[in-house]
Design an enzyme around this catalytic site. Structure first.
Site, PDB file in Angstrom:
ATOM      1  N   ILE A  11      69.997  21.943 -98.608  1.00  0.00           N
ATOM      2  CA  ILE A  11      70.693  23.019 -99.288  1.00  0.00           C
ATOM      3  C   ILE A  11      69.777  24.270 -99.387  1.00  0.00           C
ATOM      4  O   ILE A  11      69.747  25.300 -99.657  1.00  0.00           O
ATOM      5  CB  ILE A  11      70.763  22.430-100.832  1.00  0.00           C
ATOM      6  CG1 ILE A  11      71.540  23.732-101.588  1.00  0.00           C
ATOM      7  CG2 ILE A  11      69.375  22.186-101.498  1.00  0.00           C
ATOM      8  CD1 ILE A  11      71.928  23.121-103.274  1.00  0.00           C
ATOM      9  N   ARG A  35      64.080  16.985 -99.659  1.00  0.00           N
ATOM     10  CA  ARG A  35      62.789  15.757 -99.539  1.00  0.00           C
ATOM     11  C   ARG A  35      61.634  15.787-100.522  1.00  0.00           C
ATOM     12  O   ARG A  35      61.217  15.118-100.778  1.00  0.00           O
ATOM     13  CB  ARG A  35      62.336  16.013 -98.115  1.00  0.00           C
ATOM     14  CG  ARG A  35      63.591  15.709 -96.886  1.00  0.00           C
ATOM     15  CD  ARG A  35      62.852  16.066 -95.534  1.00  0.00           C
ATOM     16  NE  ARG A  35      62.501  14.946 -95.077  1.00  0.00           N
ATOM     17  CZ  ARG A  35      61.641  14.966 -93.958  1.00  0.00           C
ATOM     18  NH1 ARG A  35      61.919  15.793 -92.866  1.00  0.00           N
ATOM     19  NH2 ARG A  35      61.037  13.612 -93.311  1.00  0.00           N
ATOM     20  N   SER A  83      67.367  22.321 -87.354  1.00  0.00           N
ATOM     21  CA  SER A  83      68.203  23.158 -87.056  1.00  0.00           C
ATOM     22  C   SER A  83      67.654  24.049 -85.851  1.00  0.00           C
ATOM     23  O   SER A  83      68.730  24.861 -85.035  1.00  0.00           O
ATOM     24  CB  SER A  83      68.370  24.147 -88.097  1.00  0.00           C
ATOM     25  OG  SER A  83      67.059  24.974 -88.638  1.00  0.00           O
ATOM     26  N   SER A 124      78.023  20.672 -84.437  1.00  0.00           N
ATOM     27  CA  SER A 124      77.446  21.977 -83.604  1.00  0.00           C
ATOM     28  C   SER A 124      78.203  22.123 -82.319  1.00  0.00           C
ATOM     29  O   SER A 124      78.596  20.985 -81.491  1.00  0.00           O
ATOM     30  CB  SER A 124      75.846  21.639 -83.302  1.00  0.00           C
ATOM     31  OG  SER A 124      75.408  22.402 -82.549  1.00  0.00           O
ATOM     32  N   GLU A 126      76.640  22.278 -79.770  1.00  0.00           N
ATOM     33  CA  GLU A 126      75.576  21.601 -78.892  1.00  0.00           C
ATOM     34  C   GLU A 126      76.279  20.471 -78.388  1.00  0.00           C
ATOM     35  O   GLU A 126      75.606  19.693 -77.367  1.00  0.00           O
ATOM     36  CB  GLU A 126      74.214  21.468 -79.452  1.00  0.00           C
ATOM     37  CG  GLU A 126      73.302  22.648 -79.583  1.00  0.00           C
ATOM     38  CD  GLU A 126      72.663  23.009 -78.237  1.00  0.00           C
ATOM     39  OE1 GLU A 126      72.380  22.143 -77.672  1.00  0.00           O
ATOM     40  OE2 GLU A 126      72.391  24.207 -77.930  1.00  0.00           O
ATOM     41  N   TYR A 148      69.091  17.388 -79.995  1.00  0.00           N
ATOM     42  CA  TYR A 148      69.633  17.916 -81.256  1.00  0.00           C
ATOM     43  C   TYR A 148      71.152  17.676 -80.876  1.00  0.00           C
ATOM     44  O   TYR A 148      71.981  17.115 -81.792  1.00  0.00           O
ATOM     45  CB  TYR A 148      69.621  19.301 -81.188  1.00  0.00           C
ATOM     46  CG  TYR A 148      70.324  19.738 -82.276  1.00  0.00           C
ATOM     47  CD1 TYR A 148      69.744  19.912 -83.737  1.00  0.00           C
ATOM     48  CD2 TYR A 148      71.543  20.868 -82.086  1.00  0.00           C
ATOM     49  CE1 TYR A 148      70.661  20.521 -84.756  1.00  0.00           C
ATOM     50  CE2 TYR A 148      71.998  21.297 -83.351  1.00  0.00           C
ATOM     51  CZ  TYR A 148      71.711  21.186 -84.393  1.00  0.00           C
ATOM     52  OH  TYR A 148      72.349  21.999 -85.442  1.00  0.00           O
TER      53      TYR A 148
END
Length: 330
Positions: A11, A35, A83, A124, A126, A148
Site C-alpha cells: 500500500i 512490513r 518493483s 506484469s 515481464e 522479477y
C-alpha cells in the site's frame, strides 16, 4: 448497507497508494499490509488518517491469517513486490520470496479465513519476456527472462490454480509500464522528468541516458489502478492485459519532456554506453487491451503526451518548493 472493506499489500508504493485513494473515494474501509508499521509512507501522507496499517510479513502465512481475521475484507489486492526490475538481478531470492512465495501464502491465508474473498494479483508484462507474438494478449505464452518476470509468472500461474482448484474469485491484471509522480527516479520516465525540470530551473546542465531507441508501452498509473478495481467488480474472475497498446521510444519520451518546457533535447542529452541494458533489454512488449476494453469498459484516460507533461510539471513544482527556502535564506 455494510461498508465494503479492502486489504492492500504494498500500500505504500505508487500503485498501492493510488489504489487506496480510489477505494476510499468509492466508500471502502481500507487496510494495508506493511512490513514496518512505524515507517514513514510519504505516498500515504494525504490519507494516512483514513487507512489502517497492519504489520505482517508477506511470507508469514500465520501473520496474514491474523491480518485477514482482523479486517475481514471482501477484496484483497496483492501489489507487494520488488518493483524495480533491474534490482531483481541483485536480489533474486528476495524477489522470489515476495512475488512468488508471498502470493501463495496470501492465497492460502484467504483459503483458511474466507474463500469467498475476492483476490487481485498484480501481474506484469515481464511475464512475457521476449514475447512470441506482438501485441500480447491474455492467451500469449509466458516466457519470462528476469528474476522479477519469473517470480511474477509463478504468482500469475498460482492465481489461476487457486481459481480452478478452489473456485476462488481470483484474477490477475497483466500491467504494462505505468508511471506517476510517485515513482522514484530509478524509473526512466521519472529520471527524465527530474532532469528536464532541473535543467529548466538551471540546477544541472545535461542528462545522460542509455539506448534512446528502446521502446515501452507506457501509461498513467492512476488509470491502471482503476482497472484493478474494475477487475474485482466483475461477476466472474479472469485475467486482463492492462496497457495503452502503443509503443513509444525513449527518444520520444525525452523529446516530449523537453518540448514541454520549450527546450531542444539535443542540446542537453548524451548517450552513455554503460547505461544500455544490452542482452537484458526486452523488445516488442506492447499489450492488447481489447478484453479490458470490452468486458471492463476500461481504456486509458491520460495520453502519453499528457503523462509526460504531468511528470515534468510535478518535478517543476517539487523542485520549485525546495528552492524557495534556499532563496529566501540568502
Amino acid at each position: 448497507m455494510t461498508e465494503r472493506r479492502a486489504l492492500v499489500t504494498g500500500i505504500g508504493g505508487q500503485d498501492g497508494s493510488l489504489l487506496a485513494e480510489l477505494l476510499l473515494a468509492e466508500g471502502y474501509e481500507v487496510f494495508g499490509v506493511v512490513r514496518r508499521s512505524a515507517s514513514s509512507y510519504p505516498n500515504l501522507a494525504e490519507i494516512r488518517d483514513r487507512v489502517e496499517l497492519i504489520q505482517a510479513d508477506l511470507n508469514d502465512q500465520l501473520a496474514l491469517v491474523r491480518a485477514l481475521r482482523t479486517c475481514r475484507p471482501q477484496e484483497v489486492y496483492n501489489l507487494a513486490s520488488v518493483s524495480f526490475v533491474p534490482m531483481s538481478w541483485e536480489q533474486p531470492v528476495l524477489t522470489a520470496e515476495l512475488a512468488a512465495v508471498g502470493a501463495t501464502a496470501l492465497l492460502e491465508a484467504i483459503r483458511e479465513v474466507d474463500p469467498a474473498t475476492r483476490f487481485y494479483q498484480a501481474s506484469s508484462s515481464e511475464i512475457f519476456g521476449e514475447p512470441v507474438e506482438t501485441p500480447q494478449s491474455e492467451e500469449t505464452s509466458l516466457a519470462p527472462l528476469t528474476p522479477y518476470g519469473v517470480a511474477k509468472a509463478y504468482a500469475h500461474f498460482i492465481t489461476r490454480s487457486y481459481r480452478r482448484r478452489y473456485g476462488f474469485h481470483a484474477s490477475a491484471g497483466i500491467l504494462y509500464n505505468h508511471e506517476s509522480p510517485r515513482r522514484p527516479v530509478e524509473f526512466l520516465p521519472s529520471k527524465v522528468a527530474n532532469a528536464v525540470a532541473s535543467i529548466k530551473l538551471g540546477l544541472i546542465g545535461e542528462l545522460w541516458l542509455g539506448d534512446l531507441s528502446a521502446q515501452r508501452d507506457w501509461g498513467y498509473a492512476g488509470d491502471y489502478v482503476r482497472a484493478m478495481w474494475l477487475i474485482l467488480q466483475q461477476d466472474e474472475p479472469a485475467d486482463y492485459v492492462i496497457a495503452s497498446g502503443v509503443l513509444h521510444s525513449v527518444e520520444e519520451l525525452v523529446q516530449c519532456a523537453f518540448d514541454h518546457v520549450g527546450l531542444d533535447w539535443r542540446e542537453y542529452v548524451h548517450v552513455d554506453e554503460s547505461l544500455k541494458r544490452g542482452k537484458a533489454e526486452l523488445h516488442n512488449l506492447v499489450g492488447n487491451p481489447a478484453k479490458a476494453r470490452d468486458r471492463l469498459g476500461w481504456s486509458p484516460e491520460v495520453s502519453f503526451d499528457e503523462l509526460v507533461a504531468l511528470l515534468v510539471d510535478a518535478e517543476l513544482e517539487r523542485l520549485g518548493r525546495e528552492l524557495q527556502p534556499e532563496q529566501s535564506s540568502r
